[in-house]
Write an enzyme that holds these catalytic residues in place. Structure first.
Site, PDB file in Angstrom:
ATOM      1  N   LYS A  88       1.121  -5.759  -5.076  1.00  0.00           N
ATOM      2  CA  LYS A  88       1.389  -4.607  -5.859  1.00  0.00           C
ATOM      3  C   LYS A  88       1.724  -5.296  -7.249  1.00  0.00           C
ATOM      4  O   LYS A  88       1.680  -6.729  -7.344  1.00  0.00           O
ATOM      5  CB  LYS A  88       2.728  -3.996  -5.411  1.00  0.00           C
ATOM      6  CG  LYS A  88       2.525  -3.276  -3.898  1.00  0.00           C
ATOM      7  CD  LYS A  88       1.939  -1.947  -3.886  1.00  0.00           C
ATOM      8  CE  LYS A  88       1.037  -1.505  -2.986  1.00  0.00           C
ATOM      9  NZ  LYS A  88       1.980  -0.945  -1.717  1.00  0.00           N
TER      10      LYS A  88
HETATM   11  C1  LIG Z   1       2.308  -0.286  -0.546  1.00  0.00           C
HETATM   12  C2  LIG Z   1       2.622   1.260  -0.234  1.00  0.00           C
HETATM   13  C3  LIG Z   1       3.461   1.840   0.314  1.00  0.00           C
HETATM   14  C4  LIG Z   1       4.371   1.026   1.504  1.00  0.00           C
HETATM   15  O1  LIG Z   1       4.947   0.001   0.911  1.00  0.00           O
HETATM   16  P1  LIG Z   1       5.440  -1.215   1.755  1.00  0.00           P
HETATM   17  O2  LIG Z   1       6.255  -2.230   0.819  1.00  0.00           O
HETATM   18  O3  LIG Z   1       3.916  -1.925   2.244  1.00  0.00           O
HETATM   19  O4  LIG Z   1       6.364  -0.836   2.818  1.00  0.00           O
HETATM   20  C5  LIG Z   1       3.616   3.201   0.348  1.00  0.00           C
HETATM   21  N1  LIG Z   1       2.902   4.223  -0.181  1.00  0.00           N
HETATM   22  C6  LIG Z   1       1.885   3.555  -0.811  1.00  0.00           C
HETATM   23  C7  LIG Z   1       1.112   4.518  -1.871  1.00  0.00           C
HETATM   24  C8  LIG Z   1       1.712   2.105  -1.307  1.00  0.00           C
HETATM   25  O5  LIG Z   1       0.579   1.817  -1.838  1.00  0.00           O
END
Ligand SMILES: *Cc1c(COP(=O)(O)O)cnc(C)c1O
Length: 356
Positions: A179
């Site tokens: 991210k």
């Molecule tokens: C990454 C992501 C998640 C989940 O996040 P995690 O930290 O991996 O649990 C949920 N929704 C979207 C759109 C994402 O890109």
């Protein structure tokens, strides 16, 4: 190979983690508190609650809004499974709105058409780092008195008319390794609602306000101070990251001619979590991706199978059709846009993409 994503970890993050390790305060200590305060200040909201992942942020946000078995939550099928899995884990039913082809986000008109007396939340996903049509969604939310719970996991620092992701209703963020702001694993809930914030804090750590006095059933969704130390450092570096991603996006968009490049909407600042193009003229996306991979360009397909077609979700929603969602799942692929690309990398990407 130019990877599709690469965490940006400097000596600052490393030093911050070592400091925590030496301090002896390892889990949900003072640095987690500082990260929460800094994140709330950044988004311009009253509360930020740090948790173990974006998935746990979504789960707690739904529980804190009292979403229960039998309730319906309107969302998108063009997202990571975590969005819908959180809805399923609280026993609610996902109801899928179709997409706007320009932003890949849910269309407010489709959302409104799906509202029933059982609709208890609208869960928009700001896919790839571009906010949904927030004026329209906020208007629907207030007219029908249905809360908005945003999945802003890909949208930290995206804004619309100067208002940042995380400041519209209750929002959820992920700090997973790929991210824009990353802690390895981690997540955050932001809200201006005192009761929602209090519920999230209790649910995060076994319903405890005082240690070993349990007010309710809860989870262990705590963040460690090592993660928070990375997050706090990354938050300080976020303006630098955003500038680099925006530069890379502008570079690619100026020079790529062989596929449709992403077009943001008026009034929006894109966070450029992903730089997602669409193949056109009936060509095969999968062949294009293979050709690029063979030329050393990493790609991502977010997402090849929309969620209404995944077996555990089809069992719940049945055989439904979402024509634009299904079309996008066949046409999109993402190119590297991360902060560590060099100008040479960008030029290589442009040349290889223009050979498609
Ligand atoms: C990454 C992501 C998640 C989940 O996040 P995690 O930290 O991996 O649990 C949920 N929704 C979207 C759109 C994402 O890109």
């Amino acid at each position: 190979m130019i990877p599709i994503s690469k965490p940006d970890i400097s000596n600052l993050e490393k030093a911050a983690v070592m400091q925590v390790m030496d301090s002896g305060m390892i889990v949900m200590g003072p640095i987690t508190g500082r990260f929460e305060q800094a994140f709330a200040d950044y988004c311009g909201v009253k509360h930020a609650i740090a948790v173990s992942s974006g998935t746990s942020a979504l789960h707690l946000a739904l529980l804190a809004h009292n979403i229960k078995p039998g309730d319906e939550v309107i969302t998108t099928a063009f997202t990571f499974a975590a969005t819908v899995n959180a809805i399923l884990f609280v026993g609610a039913r996902p109801v899928f709105a179709d997409l706007d082809e320009q932003t890949f986000n849910i269309r407010p008109a489709d959302v409104e058409a799906l509202i029933t007396p059982r609709t208890k939340a609208i869960l928009p996903v700001h896919l790839y780092g571009h906010l949904c049509d927030m004026d329209e969604l906020l208007d629907i939310s207030s007219r029908y008195r249905i809360p908005l719970i945003e999945d802003a996991c890909q949208a930290v620092s995206a804004s619309y008319k100067g208002k940042l992701a995380g400041s519209f209703g209750t929002s959820t963020f992920s700090f997973y390794a790929t991210k824009n702001l990353m802690c390895g694993e981690g997540g955050m809930i932001t809200t201006n609602d005192d009761e929602v914030a209090d519920s999230c804090r209790l649910l995060r750590s076994h319903g405890m306000r005082r240690r070993y006095y349990h007010e309710m059933l809860g989870f262990n969704f705590r963040m460690t101070d090592m993660e928070a130390a990375i997050g706090l450092t990354q938050l300080n570096r976020l303006p630098e990251f955003n500038a680099k991603r925006a530069f890379n996006a502008a570079y690619l968009s100026a020079k790529i001619e062989s596929v449709n490049t992403p077009q943001g909407k008026e009034g929006h600042v894109h966070a450029w979590h992903q730089y997602t193009v669409r193949i056109n003229h009936g060509r095969s996306r999968d062949n294009a991706v293979q050709q690029l991979n063979e030329a050393g360009i990493g790609t991502g397909i977010f997402y090849p199978v929309p969620l209404h077609q995944q077996s555990h979700i089809r069992k719940v929603v049945g055989n439904i059709k979402l024509p634009r969602t299904e079309q996008m799942a066949e046409e999109v692929f993402s190119l590297p846009i991360h902060t560590q690309l060099t100008t040479d990398d960008l030029e290589t990407i442009v040349q290889e993409v223009n050979k498609l």
